[in-house]
Design a protein around this motif. Structure first.
Motif, short mmCIF file in Angstrom:
data_model
loop_
_atom_site.label_atom_id
_atom_site.label_comp_id
_atom_site.label_asym_id
_atom_site.label_seq_id
_atom_site.Cartn_x
_atom_site.Cartn_y
_atom_site.Cartn_z
N ALA A 1 0.83 -1.21 0.00
CA ALA A 1 0.00 0.00 0.00
C ALA A 1 0.86 1.26 0.00
O ALA A 1 2.01 1.25 0.45
N TRP A 2 0.27 2.33 -0.50
CA TRP A 2 0.90 3.64 -0.49
C TRP A 2 -0.15 4.71 -0.19
O TRP A 2 -1.20 4.69 -0.79
N PRO A 3 0.10 5.61 0.76
CA PRO A 3 1.24 5.64 1.66
C PRO A 3 1.14 4.54 2.70
O PRO A 3 0.06 4.00 2.94
N PRO A 4 2.25 4.20 3.35
CA PRO A 4 2.22 3.10 4.32
C PRO A 4 1.37 3.45 5.53
O PRO A 4 1.33 4.61 5.95
N LEU A 5 0.68 2.45 6.09
CA LEU A 5 -0.13 2.68 7.29
C LEU A 5 0.73 2.89 8.53
O LEU A 5 0.47 3.80 9.32
N PRO A 6 1.80 2.07 8.75
CA PRO A 6 2.63 2.31 9.92
C PRO A 6 3.37 3.63 9.80
O PRO A 6 3.89 3.97 8.73
N PRO A 7 3.45 4.42 10.88
CA PRO A 7 4.20 5.67 10.83
C PRO A 7 5.68 5.46 10.63
O PRO A 7 6.39 6.33 10.14
N GLY A 8 6.18 4.27 11.02
CA GLY A 8 7.58 3.93 10.80
C GLY A 8 7.68 2.49 10.35
O GLY A 8 7.17 1.58 11.00
#
Length: 495
Positions: free
Chosen positions: A433-440
């Motif tokens: 996916a983009w943008p990623p769900l995890p902040p890091g």
């Protein structure tokens, strides 16, 4: 009195029915559904499918899967029934200072204001809120009884409810402590002796911990106690900090939740102005709200769904403004309109878009996976495992566990080694996916997956889904030799 209650419940069912059958409503609850489904096929939570949620939550979803169907309509229907029952308790509580028709408004406000905090489906709060609302109603009933012995018996029942809630969500501990102390205080005020209260205190603790003790005993006799402890205890201390997420949630609540907080405070002050029993009632509701807030804040990593108990108590408190009809009607008009105006409630059109996107993703992935060729959802909707009827290549099926940097030391295994093992199993399709769900991102795993995608996969579909782009990658018959770089839209290229 039955007519306003019946109409309220019908309105709630109609409101929640918009989501019935939507497989893309929430990542969390679709993982719970997947875990429940796997339990029916012999999987043991924490051993065969990993998470740190209590086991009763997965057992509830396993029960829902026994209703048949694909599960997405069934779990949302059961969730709607729980919300309806919770609203009925809130209506009964509000009846202490409002007429039957006016008491409908705070109950409906509860339903509307669960949605901005991820409460439109089957999150843990859907079930624990029901147990908490029932417990608060029982607390007020015990106050009415006026007899210490009867109050302590009702308190024991509430401890049973809180013990069950603890096996759905561990963060209910402050709520359980609030109820235990409240019943002991009431019994003392009603003439309970010190010896009786000390024994009741000990009994309450034992009763509340009994369901958890039974679960621990089962895992011990099954030889899986180490897996239980690792997931439910050790991993909590090894998990990283979600600093950026905390800032977002606090800002969100400050902006979106502010009207609810202000109206709740106004309602409590208005109830207290009546004096007598209503002054005490406003104090109980305030303490309930505080206990809910302690539950929200207790683990440090804030999530929107954790605010649901606070929103429930505040929605009830807002009912106090209806003691002044003009003020009350203004307040509830604001409470009804604001979440829709702020676009934090999913509209029917958005719901339809999500369903269509899920259908496209399923269509793109399904030809490449089956019971032998697994699907791997690195980042994206967990429900794809069920809509494609694919096998799951890892016991860490929730995407965050292998993609989020805060989880890399909390899994009980080497996260990089597990990612390598997953990729070596040659999944028939991979979802990113983009943008990623995890902040890091876990950069080690991101690099491993980026290399595998560049060598062994090609992107077959990219679909807009809940303000992100979800990509499906199919496995190539042979490794790529042209050195073709990956598209920068891939979340794996994020730094």
């Amino acid at each position: 009195m039955a007519l306003p209650l019946a109409l309220m419940l019908a309105a709630i069912l109609a409101f929640r029915a918009i989501h019935f059958g939507n497989p893309g409503l929430s990542y969390d609850e679709n993982f719970y559904l997947l875990a429940g489904d796997r339990m029916l096929h012999g999987a043991v939570p924490y051993v065969d499918i990993w998470d740190r949620k209590p086991v009763l939550l997965f057992a509830i979803y396993a029960g829902i899967r026994m209703l048949g169907g694909e599960g997405f309509t069934e779990y949302l229907f059961v969730s709607a029934l729980c919300v309806m029952a919770t609203a009925a308790f809130l209506w009964a509580i509000a009846r202490r200072w409002l007429d039957p028709w006016s008491a409908v408004l705070p109950a409906l406000a509860f339903v509307v204001w669960q949605e901005p905090f991820d409460g439109g489906g089957g999150q843990t709060g859907t079930f624990t809120n029901l147990l908490a609302a029932a417990s608060f109603w029982l607390l007020l009933r015990a106050r009415d009884l006026g007899a210490a012995r009867g109050t302590l018996r009702v308190g024991a029942l509430v401890m049973v409810l809180m013990g069950l809630a603890l096996q759905i969500k561990y963060t209910v501990v402050p709520l359980g402590a609030f109820y235990g102390c409240a019943f002991l205080w009431l019994a003392w005020r009603q003439g309970g002796g010190h010896k009786t209260l000390v024994l009741a205190f000990a009994a309450y603790i034992l009763i509340a911990l009994a369901p958890t003790a039974l679960v621990v005993a089962w895992y011990w006799q099954a030889g899986h106690l180490d897996a239980f402890v690792q997931a439910n205890v050790t991993s909590l201390f090894l998990r990283g900090s979600l600093a950026g997420g905390r800032v977002f949630v606090v800002r969100y609540i400050a902006v979106i939740g502010l009207p609810l907080v202000i109206c709740g405070a106004l309602g409590l002050m208005r109830i207290a102005r009546d004096g007598g029993e209503n002054r005490a009632l406003s104090a109980w509701i305030a303490l309930w709200s505080a206990a809910g807030f302690a539950s929200f804040a207790m683990i440090g990593n804030f999530y929107l769904a954790y605010f649901q108990p606070v929103a429930m108590a505040l929605a009830l408190a807002c009912g106090g403004t209806l003691r002044d009809k003009r003020l009350g009607l203004i307040v509830f008009a604001l409470l009804a309109a604001y979440p829709f105006k702020a676009a934090v409630i999913r509209t029917p059109a958005e719901d339809a878009e999500t369903r269509h996107a899920m259908a496209q993703l399923t269509q793109a992935a399904a030809p490449h996976v089956d019971a032998a060729r697994c699907l791997y959802v690195y980042d994206g909707p967990v429900s794809l495992y069920m809509t494609t009827h694919a096998c799951v290549p890892t016991r860490f099926a929730f995407p965050d566990h292998l993609s989020n940097s805060i989880e890399q030391h909390a899994l009980g295994v080497d996260a990089g080694a597990e990612m390598s093992r997953v990729l070596a199993s040659r999944p028939g399709a991979i979802v990113t996916a983009w943008p990623p769900l995890p902040p890091g991102l876990n950069q080690t795993n991101a690099k491993l997956l980026r290399a595998a995608l560049a060598r062994d996969y090609r992107r077959t579909a990219t679909v807009d889904f809940n303000k992100r782009q979800i990509s499906v990658w199919e496995r190539l018959p042979a490794p790529r030799t042209d050195g073709q770089p990956l598209d920068r839209q891939d979340a794996l290229l994020a730094s």
